[in-house]
Write a protein that holds these residues in place. Structure first.
Motif, mmCIF file in Angstrom:
data_model
loop_
_atom_site.group_PDB
_atom_site.id
_atom_site.type_symbol
_atom_site.label_atom_id
_atom_site.label_comp_id
_atom_site.label_asym_id
_atom_site.label_seq_id
_atom_site.Cartn_x
_atom_site.Cartn_y
_atom_site.Cartn_z
ATOM 1 N N GLU A 2 0.836 -1.185 0.000
ATOM 2 C CA GLU A 2 0.000 0.000 0.000
ATOM 3 C C GLU A 2 0.872 1.236 0.000
ATOM 4 O O GLU A 2 2.065 1.172 0.033
ATOM 5 N N ASP A 57 7.944 8.811 -4.898
ATOM 6 C CA ASP A 57 9.005 8.063 -4.255
ATOM 7 C C ASP A 57 9.759 8.970 -3.338
ATOM 8 O O ASP A 57 10.092 10.079 -3.701
ATOM 9 N N SER A 58 10.072 8.472 -2.191
ATOM 10 C CA SER A 58 10.872 9.297 -1.289
ATOM 11 C C SER A 58 12.205 9.626 -1.933
ATOM 12 O O SER A 58 12.731 10.707 -1.790
ATOM 13 N N SER A 59 12.748 8.660 -2.656
ATOM 14 C CA SER A 59 14.082 8.890 -3.211
ATOM 15 C C SER A 59 14.043 9.983 -4.256
ATOM 16 O O SER A 59 14.973 10.746 -4.399
ATOM 17 N N SER A 61 11.925 12.442 -4.276
ATOM 18 C CA SER A 61 11.643 13.740 -3.666
ATOM 19 C C SER A 61 12.871 14.292 -2.991
ATOM 20 O O SER A 61 12.987 15.477 -2.772
ATOM 21 N N SER A 62 13.815 13.418 -2.665
ATOM 22 C CA SER A 62 14.995 13.949 -1.995
ATOM 23 C C SER A 62 15.850 14.724 -2.972
ATOM 24 O O SER A 62 16.597 15.601 -2.608
ATOM 25 N N PRO A 66 13.657 22.577 -3.791
ATOM 26 C CA PRO A 66 12.546 23.133 -3.002
ATOM 27 C C PRO A 66 11.414 23.647 -3.881
ATOM 28 O O PRO A 66 10.265 23.555 -3.533
ATOM 29 N N LEU A 69 8.808 21.248 -4.737
ATOM 30 C CA LEU A 69 7.921 20.884 -3.635
ATOM 31 C C LEU A 69 7.131 22.100 -3.212
ATOM 32 O O LEU A 69 6.690 22.209 -2.096
ATOM 33 N N VAL A 74 2.391 20.427 -4.070
ATOM 34 C CA VAL A 74 1.756 19.967 -2.846
ATOM 35 C C VAL A 74 0.255 20.042 -2.962
ATOM 36 O O VAL A 74 -0.479 19.252 -2.406
ATOM 37 N N VAL A 92 3.268 13.954 -1.952
ATOM 38 C CA VAL A 92 4.322 13.742 -0.977
ATOM 39 C C VAL A 92 3.823 12.710 0.021
ATOM 40 O O VAL A 92 2.820 12.947 0.704
ATOM 41 N N VAL A 93 4.513 11.583 0.088
ATOM 42 C CA VAL A 93 4.070 10.524 0.981
ATOM 43 C C VAL A 93 4.220 10.959 2.425
ATOM 44 O O VAL A 93 5.207 11.569 2.808
ATOM 45 N N GLY A 94 3.227 10.662 3.216
ATOM 46 C CA GLY A 94 3.347 10.888 4.643
ATOM 47 C C GLY A 94 3.344 12.349 5.044
ATOM 48 O O GLY A 94 3.798 12.703 6.125
ATOM 49 N N TRP A 95 2.829 13.223 4.189
ATOM 50 C CA TRP A 95 2.744 14.626 4.555
ATOM 51 C C TRP A 95 1.358 15.149 4.212
ATOM 52 O O TRP A 95 0.879 14.857 3.131
ATOM 53 N N PHE B 77 2.727 7.685 9.544
ATOM 54 C CA PHE B 77 2.437 8.425 8.314
ATOM 55 C C PHE B 77 2.798 7.593 7.094
ATOM 56 O O PHE B 77 3.161 8.133 6.051
ATOM 57 N N SER B 510 14.739 10.199 2.761
ATOM 58 C CA SER B 510 14.869 11.190 1.698
ATOM 59 C C SER B 510 15.850 12.281 2.057
ATOM 60 O O SER B 510 15.625 13.463 1.793
#
Lengths: 249, 576
Positions: A2, A57-59, A61-62, A66, A69, A74, A92-95, B77, B510
């Protein structure tokens, strides 16, 4: 998987897969191994060129600057065009950092409110909230259970834009790697789930429970409508599904 | 040298309940260590992988209550994939095999199965209290075993768990002889319950103090339940739909008036706006109010209720209350200690429900405020500086500006000065979450002033490794550091490896840390578990050997441990 990893099957999206419904002729399919493939109709016009909404992907987004984002990304709504496959414009995952439980609660409330009479003053205000809530570019987790498997899983429906990607992900989720396929009985042809009937060929179908508590076959209505009314999913035996289908259709 | 017999020392130790104090006591001398370990009743394990059930039993053979925490905080989260770990089964198995007289089990962010619950229910005769927070992996069948087998059950407290609801009869599984319930909280269940069984259960539980219902318990059932339990102290209302049946409403109001001990209200999971007025008779006594799930109740109704809640100490609310509503809170709730304001609109457009003005108003009006969680769309340095001046007593300060990297909306400056003011003024600050546009400067302030800080959450902040270094070097009491989407890399990670022995855990996702850096860290610190969570392409990292040193790591989670590498890690978790 998920959440963010739900797009794992994106690479297979371009193939027109003939997904096959396999049979299970035992009451405890887990003992015989189970290979699940969900039947999807690829004949439906609207869904052929669907896109998977990339949960970011977190990777990726890193490495995003700025500016990518910034407000634009967003606040991106659920709607996607073909151009928006680029991960940096994704969600953005988890935000924001809100517990899944609370997020799901908000989404469910938004859907309930959407069904109410919008005439009163209170409902107006609440509808504004609803509009905003349904535009949340965050996760929308629903439970998925499969007959024969005691514990359900959760899947993020907002990570998908069409039934095909949903089905791919469910396949990944419930498909056992070391399947004993001895009991597999394959139907070589595609059928829409609507038409699956117990003609001696048993199998599995994907169904969902809607806001009214009725069980419906997945795939009947446009995706957005489905998203707006689905409460949870169940992969059930065809025989049971037919009974439900007869009642609801 | 001991001048007292052991029994006397033990008696003195009985008055020391905080686990940290008991940990300190046990370090004084061998004799005290021995006395303390045999007398410790409540064991707290903040990271289930830091130790093992065997070590727990070896050291504390006589404990009665165990608290265990599993997944890292960011799992809340969805940053930790399914199957990562935190399984309670091995713990319950080990405890069941031993002769521990377990009475209480409190779990947070752990994977619990029906099998575990069944084993738990059968293994401990005096089991009294089960508290599960943010757990998953079990169904109502597991609850049924607890209900059926735990003869002396007092607390069944389920908070925000992910429970597979089989819509069964678990409530009917409490035997008719069961009369010991004190807490029953099943608000997080999605399915229908047997209302008749529920009523009978409540009616035969004279000690019931806390009852929190789920959304499928309708209004008329609520009225009957409250009539059975006028002694109730904490109530979680389930469903409160717009009932045309006025008789139910009247009965409810009558029942409410008899609940003179009611101090805490929560729930309203499906609530019609007018329903709050029924609770007005009890408002003046309320100390805790959680309306954060009541999206259908608009600001004016909330305000009308809160105006009467003069004794409120804890308030959880949605931002639909608005700045004006927060001003009412500030002028009414002089006893307020904890405030949480949750967002209703997540994507940053449209109604700016609460702003920096609401936060300032609260800080000015509530002198006892020490904990705050505030979601908003905009903030200014000036406001934060004012808040710091008004409220130097913060212990927990969590500010979440919904849009990442958002600057001071008036000056367009980073919010370094604002947060700097907070950490400088609040000398007892233990927990801090920062947001908005932030440079390394804010971390310089945090490292310099936040001497008591134990938990820090960073997202989309900082410029260089210096930021993280300021924190690691400065915050001597840091225990949990969690960072996402910030440009901190190997240099910061590796600067002071021994620091991590003083901390419970570090999370970085990240960021700029590389696989090579993590490997070097793992080498230097064998007493750490350095976990890389890599969901995407498991094989990618192994194949590109030449580049692996520079390969960015998706998610890094490291924690001190005395039992080495865990054996239950899934394939996508690499323990270096």
């Amino acid at each position: 998987m998920e959440g963010g990893s739900a797009i794992g099957s994106a690479s297979t999206l371009s193939n027109d897969e003939n997904l096959v419904v396999s049979s299970e002729d035992s009451s405890s399919p887990t003992e015989n191994g189970l290979e699940l493939r969900l039947t999807l109709s690829l004949g439906r016009k609207g869904y052929r060129d669907c896109r998977v909404s990339h949960v970011d992907d977190s990777s990726s987004s890193s490495s995003a600057t700025p500016s990518s984002l910034s407000r634009a990304s967003v606040t991106a709504g659920i709607k996607r065009t073909a151009d928006s496959m680029a991960p940096t414009s994704g969600q953005v995952v988890g935000w924001p950092p809100i517990r899944t439980y609370r997020m799901n609660s908000m989404v469910n409330q938004a859907k309930t409110l959407a069904m109410e009479d919008p005439n009163t003053e209170v409902r107006q205000e609440v509808n504004n909230n609803r509009d905003d809530a349904t535009k949340m570019r965050s996760s929308m987790f629903v439970k998925v259970t499969m007959d024969g498997i005691p514990i359900g899983r959760k899947i993020d429906l907002n990570a998908h834009k069409c039934y095909e990607s949903l089905s791919n992900t469910l396949e990944d989720m419930f498909l056992k790697p070391n399947t004993v396929s001895s009991t597999q009985e394959t139907d070589g042809h595609l059928e829409t789930r609507l038409k699956i009937l117990p003609d001696g060929s048993s199998g599995l179908v994907l169904t969902y429970e809607d806001k009214e508590g009725d069980w419906m076959l997945v795939g009947d209505v446009p995706w957005r409508m489905f998203i707006g009314s689905v409460k949870r999913l169940r992969i059930m035996k065809t025989s049971e599904a037919t009974g439900a289908a007869k009642m609801n259709l | 040298m001991n001048y007292f017999p052991d029994e006397v020392i033990e008696h003195v130790f009985d008055f020391v309940t905080s686990h940290r104090d008991r940990n300190s006591i046990s370090l004084v001398c061998k004799s005290w260590f021995k006395i303390e370990r045999y007398s410790r009743q409540n064991v707290f394990i903040g990271n289930c992988y830091a130790t093992s059930p065997e070590r727990l039993l070896r050291r504390f053979p006589c404990f009665k209550s165990l608290t265990l925490k599993g997944k890292p905080h960011f799992a809340d989260f969805n940053l930790v994939p399914h199957g990562w770990g935190g399984f309670v089964q091995p713990w319950i198995e080990a405890l069941a095999r031993s002769r521990v007289g377990l009475e209480e089990l409190r779990l947070k962010r752990m994977v619990v199965t029906d099998e575990s619950l069944e084993l738990l229910s059968r293994s401990f005769v005096n089991f009294k209290s089960l508290v599960l927070v943010s757990c998953e992996g079990f169904s109502t069948d597991g609850l049924a075993s607890i209900a059926a087998n735990c003869r002396h059950l007092q607390d069944l407290d389920l908070q925000e768990n992910d429970i597979d609801d089989h819509r069964g009869q678990w409530l009917s599984c409490f035997p008719e002889t069961s009369t010991t319930l004190v807490t029953l909280n099943f608000a997080c269940l999605e399915g229908e319950t047997n209302l008749v069984a529920l009523e009978r259960l409540v009616a035969r539980s004279p000690n019931l103090r806390s009852l929190k219902l789920n959304r499928t318990v309708p209004l008329e059932a609520l009225a009957r339940l409250m009539a059975c339990a006028p002694q109730i102290v904490e109530l979680g209302v389930g469903s409160y739909e717009d009932e045309q049946d006025s008789e139910s409403c009247l009965r409810l109001q009558a029942a409410i008036r008899k609940c003179t001990s009611l101090r805490s209200l929560s729930g309203f999971l499906e609530a019609a706006p007018h329903c709050l007025s029924a609770f007005q008779p009890v408002c003046h006594n309320l100390t805790s109010l959680n309306l954060s799930y009541a999206a259908e109740i608009n600001g004016s109704h909330l305000i009308r209720l809160i105006e009467h809640c003069k004794k409120l100490q804890r308030l959880w609310i949605l931002d639909s209350i608005g700045d004006k509503g927060l001003e009412v809170v500030a002028s009414t709730c002089k006893e307020l200690q904890e405030l949480r304001v949750f967002p209703t609109d997540l994507h940053g457009g449209g109604n700016a429900a609460v702003t920096e003005d609401g936060l300032v108003a609260i800080s000015a009006g509530c002198p006892k405020l020490h904990s705050i969680l505030y979601f908003c769309q905009q903030m200014t340095n000036e406001a934060l500086i004012t808040v710091a001046k008004n409220c130097p007593n913060f212990i927990r300060f969590r500010l979440c500006i919904l849009e990442p990297h958002k600057p001071d909306h008036v000056t367009s400056q980073p919010l370094d000065e604002g947060f700097g003011a907070i950490v400088q003024a609040c000398k007892n600050l233990k927990r801090l979450s920062v947001s908005g546009l932030l440079t390394d400067q804010v971390f310089l302030y945090i490292g310099m002033f936040a001497t008591q800080l134990e938990m820090l959450s960073i997202a989309f902040a900082g410029d260089t490794d210096k930021g993280m270094l300021y924190v690691l070097n400065g915050c001597k009491k840091m225990r949990k550091l969690e960072i996402r989407d910030s440009p901190f890399g190997d240099a910061a990670l590796l600067a002071d490896v021994n620091k991590y022995e003083t901390m419970r855990s570090l999370w970085m996702s990240s960021c700029e840390v590389t696989l090579g850096g993590c490997k070097r860290l793992a080498q230097k610190a064998p007493w750490l578990n350095v976990e890389i969570i890599n969901e995407n392409d498991n094989n990618r990292m192994e194949e590109e050997n030449g580049y692996e040193g520079r390969q960015k790591v998706d998610k890094l989670y490291l924690y001190r441990t005395v039992v080495g590498t865990r054996v239950d890690a899934p394939p996508f978790v690499w323990i270096l």
